[in-house]
Design a protein around this motif. Structure first.
Motif, PDB file in Angstrom:
ATOM      1  N   VAL A  68      14.541 -24.567  38.752  1.00 46.85           N
ATOM      2  CA  VAL A  68      14.490 -25.119  37.390  1.00 46.85           C
ATOM      3  C   VAL A  68      13.328 -26.109  37.272  1.00 46.85           C
ATOM      4  N   LEU A  69      13.153 -26.946  38.294  1.00 52.64           N
ATOM      5  CA  LEU A  69      12.067 -27.928  38.261  1.00 52.64           C
ATOM      6  C   LEU A  69      10.695 -27.264  38.376  1.00 52.64           C
ATOM      7  N   ASP A  74       5.590 -25.887  35.675  1.00 53.65           N
ATOM      8  CA  ASP A  74       4.563 -24.936  35.240  1.00 53.65           C
ATOM      9  C   ASP A  74       3.972 -25.321  33.884  1.00 53.65           C
ATOM     10  N   ARG A  75       4.713 -26.121  33.106  1.00 51.89           N
ATOM     11  CA  ARG A  75       4.234 -26.576  31.791  1.00 51.89           C
ATOM     12  C   ARG A  75       3.278 -27.755  31.886  1.00 51.89           C
ATOM     13  N   LEU A  76       3.153 -28.374  33.042  1.00 55.88           N
ATOM     14  CA  LEU A  76       2.353 -29.594  33.177  1.00 55.88           C
ATOM     15  C   LEU A  76       0.929 -29.491  32.636  1.00 55.88           C
ATOM     16  N   LEU A  79       0.522 -30.689  29.179  1.00 55.40           N
ATOM     17  CA  LEU A  79       0.842 -32.081  28.866  1.00 55.40           C
ATOM     18  C   LEU A  79      -0.297 -33.005  29.274  1.00 55.40           C
ATOM     19  N   SER A  80      -0.861 -33.709  28.320  1.00 57.14           N
ATOM     20  CA  SER A  80      -1.975 -34.604  28.649  1.00 57.14           C
ATOM     21  C   SER A  80      -1.525 -36.056  28.790  1.00 57.14           C
ATOM     22  N   ASP A  81      -0.464 -36.448  28.100  1.00 55.82           N
ATOM     23  CA  ASP A  81       0.020 -37.813  28.158  1.00 55.82           C
ATOM     24  C   ASP A  81       0.647 -38.090  29.530  1.00 55.82           C
ATOM     25  N   ARG A  85       3.859 -36.265  31.373  1.00 51.57           N
ATOM     26  CA  ARG A  85       3.688 -35.577  32.656  1.00 51.57           C
ATOM     27  C   ARG A  85       4.711 -36.080  33.685  1.00 51.57           C
ATOM     28  N   LEU A  86       5.006 -37.361  33.657  1.00 50.92           N
ATOM     29  CA  LEU A  86       5.977 -37.921  34.593  1.00 50.92           C
ATOM     30  C   LEU A  86       7.407 -37.496  34.251  1.00 50.92           C
TER      31      LEU A  86
END
Length: 194
Positions: A68-69, A74-76, A79-81, A85-86
């Protein structure tokens, strides 16, 4: 080469079936009360198939959490913020739980949830701490040890999950994620320019 791809694809489908079967059962009864035989019956697989992939129910659970993680991770690239991302794991984990709750509406006991939460907590803390060390949020933030910040983020997430699972009427996964972010984002954004 084609035979190898077929075997890999078949193995992936089998592992996914086992992950889904366990996830659904976890929302029906306590994790400790689940036996491999029930997982196999739910997945319509033979015992030998299970043991070709996993040594135990525990190994299946840890593999399921990591799967699941990994899907969420894989979407990271999207994400730019740094805060997003965290916190990449929060909404996907909640959506995963929501999907399985809808398949198995009978809630397991709080004790049963705690068994799963302990495993999820360990994996998430390791990943969050590594992420914090790899990409610090802001030089202007007060120095918080990465292991303490990771512990805070994950413990708060587990509190939100526990609250959400026992809320009636239950908010959506997105609403639960919004509640989580209200609790942790101010700390993560402290010192950042608006």
């Amino acid at each position: 080469m084609s035979d190898m791809r077929k075997t890999d694809s078949r193995a992936s489908r089998t592992r996914l079936l086992l992950h889904r079967s366990l996830a659904t059962l976890i929302h029906e009864k306590s994790y400790d009360a689940i036996v491999v035989k029930e997982i196999l019956a739910r997945a319509h697989l033979a015992r030998s198939t299970f043991y070709a992939h996993f040594d135990s129910k525990e190994e299946l659970l840890l593999s399921s959490i990591r799967y699941v993680l990994a899907v969420a991770r894989d979407r990271l690239p999207e994400l730019s913020d740094p805060v997003d991302r965290l916190l990449y794991f929060s909404l996907p984990v909640l959506q995963h739980i929501e999907a399985h709750i809808q398949q198995a509406p009978v809630a397991a006991t709080r004790r049963g949830h705690r068994q799963v939460h302990r495993r999820l907590e360990k994996i998430l803390i390791e990943q969050a701490e590594a992420d914090i060390r790899r990409a610090p949020l802001d030089r202007d933030m007060p120095a918080t040890p990465p292991e303490l910040l990771a512990q805070h983020l994950v413990t708060t997430f587990l509190v939100v999950i526990d609250w959400w699972l026992h809320c009636r009427p239950a908010p959506s996964a997105r609403e639960a994620d919004d509640s989580y972010r209200v609790l942790v984002e101010p700390i993560l954004r402290m010192g950042r320019c608006a």
